[in-house]
Scaffold this active site. Structure first.
Site, mmCIF file in Angstrom:
data_model
loop_
_atom_site.group_PDB
_atom_site.id
_atom_site.type_symbol
_atom_site.label_atom_id
_atom_site.label_comp_id
_atom_site.label_asym_id
_atom_site.label_seq_id
_atom_site.Cartn_x
_atom_site.Cartn_y
_atom_site.Cartn_z
ATOM 1 N N LYS A 114 0.829 -1.222 0.000
ATOM 2 C CA LYS A 114 0.000 0.000 0.000
ATOM 3 C C LYS A 114 0.866 1.276 0.000
ATOM 4 O O LYS A 114 0.412 2.339 -0.436
ATOM 5 C CB LYS A 114 -1.001 -0.014 1.155
ATOM 6 C CG LYS A 114 -0.401 0.033 2.561
ATOM 7 C CD LYS A 114 -0.140 1.419 3.082
ATOM 8 C CE LYS A 114 0.822 1.406 4.233
ATOM 9 N NZ LYS A 114 1.182 2.745 4.713
ATOM 10 N N GLN A 118 9.000 5.153 2.847
ATOM 11 C CA GLN A 118 9.407 3.780 2.534
ATOM 12 C C GLN A 118 8.994 3.379 1.131
ATOM 13 O O GLN A 118 9.543 2.442 0.560
ATOM 14 C CB GLN A 118 8.801 2.817 3.556
ATOM 15 C CG GLN A 118 9.267 3.043 4.983
ATOM 16 C CD GLN A 118 10.777 3.040 5.104
ATOM 17 O OE1 GLN A 118 11.355 4.057 5.457
ATOM 18 N NE2 GLN A 118 11.422 1.964 4.794
HETATM 19 N N1 LIG Z 1 4.788 6.693 10.678
HETATM 20 C C1 LIG Z 1 3.647 6.028 10.484
HETATM 21 O O1 LIG Z 1 2.536 6.619 10.476
HETATM 22 C C2 LIG Z 1 3.678 4.543 10.328
HETATM 23 C C3 LIG Z 1 4.835 3.867 9.991
HETATM 24 N N2 LIG Z 1 4.829 2.506 9.834
HETATM 25 C C4 LIG Z 1 6.046 1.769 9.511
HETATM 26 O O2 LIG Z 1 6.890 1.739 10.664
HETATM 27 C C5 LIG Z 1 8.256 1.595 10.263
HETATM 28 C C6 LIG Z 1 9.106 2.617 11.004
HETATM 29 O O3 LIG Z 1 8.653 3.902 10.645
HETATM 30 P P1 LIG Z 1 8.626 5.149 11.649
HETATM 31 O O4 LIG Z 1 8.568 4.713 13.070
HETATM 32 O O5 LIG Z 1 7.525 6.014 11.162
HETATM 33 O O6 LIG Z 1 10.065 5.805 11.417
HETATM 34 P P2 LIG Z 1 10.395 7.294 10.859
HETATM 35 O O7 LIG Z 1 10.315 7.269 9.385
HETATM 36 O O8 LIG Z 1 9.580 8.309 11.580
HETATM 37 O O9 LIG Z 1 11.881 7.547 11.351
HETATM 38 C C7 LIG Z 1 13.023 6.927 10.834
HETATM 39 C C8 LIG Z 1 13.696 6.186 11.980
HETATM 40 O O10 LIG Z 1 14.837 5.492 11.495
HETATM 41 C C9 LIG Z 1 15.898 5.641 12.439
HETATM 42 N N3 LIG Z 1 17.173 5.393 11.813
HETATM 43 C C10 LIG Z 1 17.871 6.197 10.964
HETATM 44 N N4 LIG Z 1 19.027 5.584 10.622
HETATM 45 C C11 LIG Z 1 19.055 4.383 11.253
HETATM 46 C C12 LIG Z 1 19.964 3.298 11.285
HETATM 47 N N5 LIG Z 1 21.114 3.317 10.582
HETATM 48 N N6 LIG Z 1 19.670 2.218 12.059
HETATM 49 C C13 LIG Z 1 18.519 2.158 12.764
HETATM 50 N N7 LIG Z 1 17.602 3.170 12.774
HETATM 51 C C14 LIG Z 1 17.883 4.251 12.020
HETATM 52 C C15 LIG Z 1 15.695 7.072 12.923
HETATM 53 O O11 LIG Z 1 16.402 7.275 14.130
HETATM 54 C C16 LIG Z 1 14.186 7.094 13.107
HETATM 55 O O12 LIG Z 1 13.835 6.547 14.358
HETATM 56 C C17 LIG Z 1 8.246 1.723 8.724
HETATM 57 O O13 LIG Z 1 8.258 0.437 8.173
HETATM 58 C C18 LIG Z 1 6.901 2.390 8.410
HETATM 59 O O14 LIG Z 1 6.422 2.051 7.140
HETATM 60 C C19 LIG Z 1 3.690 1.769 10.037
HETATM 61 C C20 LIG Z 1 2.511 2.392 10.403
HETATM 62 C C21 LIG Z 1 2.409 3.816 10.564
HETATM 63 O O1 LIG Z 2 1.526 3.053 7.271
HETATM 64 C C1 LIG Z 2 1.029 4.134 7.497
HETATM 65 C C2 LIG Z 2 -0.356 4.309 7.962
HETATM 66 O O2 LIG Z 2 -0.932 3.089 8.324
HETATM 67 C C3 LIG Z 2 1.824 5.362 7.260
HETATM 68 O O3 LIG Z 2 1.969 5.541 5.908
HETATM 69 P P1 LIG Z 2 3.043 6.595 5.384
HETATM 70 O O4 LIG Z 2 4.412 6.006 5.661
HETATM 71 O O5 LIG Z 2 2.738 6.808 3.964
HETATM 72 O O6 LIG Z 2 2.827 7.845 6.224
#
Ligand SMILES: NC(=O)C1=CN([C@@H]2O[C@H](COP(=O)(O)OP(=O)(O)OC[C@H]3O[C@@H](n4cnc5c(N)ncnc54)[C@H](O)[C@@H]3O)[C@@H](O)[C@H]2O)C=CC1
Ligand SMILES: O=C(CO)COP(=O)(O)O
Length: 354
Positions: A210, A303
């Site tokens: 998605k 991502q």
């Molecule tokens: N943000 C959202 O709304 C949502 C995100 N996700 C998924 O969660 C996962 C994590 O995303 P977020 O928490 O949003 O992260 P983010 O995109 O907000 O932040 C990036 C993270 O990566 C870390 N980082 C950078 N370089 C690094 C390295 N070399 N080793 C380890 N960590 C490192 C940073 O410190 C930071 O914590 C992704 O797969 C995303 O698709 C899933 C649902 C919702």
């Molecule tokens: O996975 C997400 C919502 O469920 C967040 O999507 P985005 O990384 O596009 O913000």
């Protein structure tokens, strides 16, 4: 005889936007289930300096991840730890929530130090592409490196909304029914409704795919089209997601697409996600996507482009590029091989219309 602690220790591996939001929920839930969990949880933080101070020190003193989830207080029992080995070594539950490109290295660091049989739960939306091996599910890579069982949690869960306690649903998938109670205790709240099912690979594929369709939704927004066009992107994107899941995983269970991880997450991402923002920006600016990521997200990550590249590699190797025009077009637009204005052609000429 040494006494064993019956309380389970939880570690959140990751601390970005979603990592911090889920740490808030899990931090509160372990306190609400003091007969099951240790009252403190460790959150592994990739250390960096923010406003002249270490991010871990800011989180531990202000109880706020000021860079990745500003203006949201974390419960004080969430302890930020900059060393992943120290964070994970005594954990019975490991919650993985890192951008997927960092998963392998992080797991390899943890490998020799974790307890014998912790439960893993991956909240990571992506695939892992390894030279010569093709793409794999993130949960599978975690399980293989660490030798642990790994469940997944995916849903329509824009992190900032979840952190603000706006109602949403999520899908948890675990092959082993005996973990259902534990998973509910960890994640469910009055505003975060969890449904536990078994189809791990299907749920995970939805979460990864998605993100690419979300970029497509942003592209049509950037081109100035309206809601009908975006609905076409969502529908055709969903058809490609179902087809990809079938050919890649041999998984024909369509019911997963009607869970929060399926259509609901697709709709949320196509309207409010970071990947949608990227799609719009790619139309309006000729800047490289990594530069756009820095400018728009200031540390967070898109991502979608990486996942589009991973999917493209799989489709190319299997001679199936022509069967997935939307996923392929998003990749080619992100790499600037194709002008975003041509995106509408791929919708118009889509095989679903033949
Ligand atoms: N943000 C959202 O709304 C949502 C995100 N996700 C998924 O969660 C996962 C994590 O995303 P977020 O928490 O949003 O992260 P983010 O995109 O907000 O932040 C990036 C993270 O990566 C870390 N980082 C950078 N370089 C690094 C390295 N070399 N080793 C380890 N960590 C490192 C940073 O410190 C930071 O914590 C992704 O797969 C995303 O698709 C899933 C649902 C919702
Ligand atoms: O996975 C997400 C919502 O469920 C967040 O999507 P985005 O990384 O596009 O913000």
């Amino acid at each position: 005889m040494a006494e064993t602690n019956p309380l389970k220790r939880v570690c959140v591996v990751g601390s970005g936007n979603w990592g911090s939001a889920i740490a808030k929920i899990v931090g509160q839930n372990v306190l609400a289930h003091e007969d099951v969990f240790e009252p403190e949880i460790f959150m592994y933080v990739y250390e960096e300096i923010v406003n002249g101070q270490k991010l871990t020190e800011i989180i531990n003193s202000e109880h706020e991840n000021v860079k990745y989830l500003p203006d949201i207080k974390l419960p004080p029992n969430v302890i930020a730890v900059p060393d992943v080995v120290k964070a994970c070594m005594n954990a019975d539950v490991l919650i993985f929530v890192l951008p997927h490109q960092f998963v392998k290295d992080t797991c390899l660091k943890m490998k020799s130090f974790i307890k014998p049989n912790p439960l893993g739960i991956s909240l990571i939306k992506g695939f892992i592409l390894t030279e010569g091996e093709g793409i794999q599910l993130v949960s599978k890579v975690i399980s293989e490196i660490l030798g642990i069982e790994t469940a997944v949690l995916m849903g329509a869960n824009l992190a900032t909304e979840v952190a603000s306690e706006m109602f949403c649903e999520t899908t948890i998938a675990c092959e082993n029914d005996s973990y259902k109670g534990l998973l509910n205790a960890l994640f469910e709240t009055s505003y975060f409704r969890c449904k536990v099912i078994r189809n791990v690979s299907g749920v995970e594929a939805c979460g990864a795919l998605k993100n690419v369709v979300g970029i497509g939704a942003g592209i049509v927004d950037g081109l100035g089209y309206g809601d009908n066009t975006k609905a076409a992107v969502i529908r055709l994107g969903l058809m490609e997601m179902m087809k990809f899941t079938k050919v890649f995983l041999g998984n024909e269970d369509r019911s997963v697409f009607f869970e929060s991880c399926g259509i609901a997450d697709l709709v949320a991402t196509c309207h409010g996600g970071r990947n949608r923002l990227l799609g719009e920006a790619v139309v309006k600016s000729m800047k490289d996507i990594r530069l756009l990521e820095k400018e728009i997200l200031r540390g967070q990550s898109f991502q979608g482009p990486l996942i589009a590249k991973e999917i493209y590699a799989y489709l190319k190797e299997n001679n199936m590029l022509d069967q997935f025009p939307l996923l392929v077009a998003v990749h080619r637009i992100c790499t600037r091989e194709v002008d975003p204005r041509n995106f509408i052609d791929c919708l118009r000429d889509h095989p679903e219309h033949m």
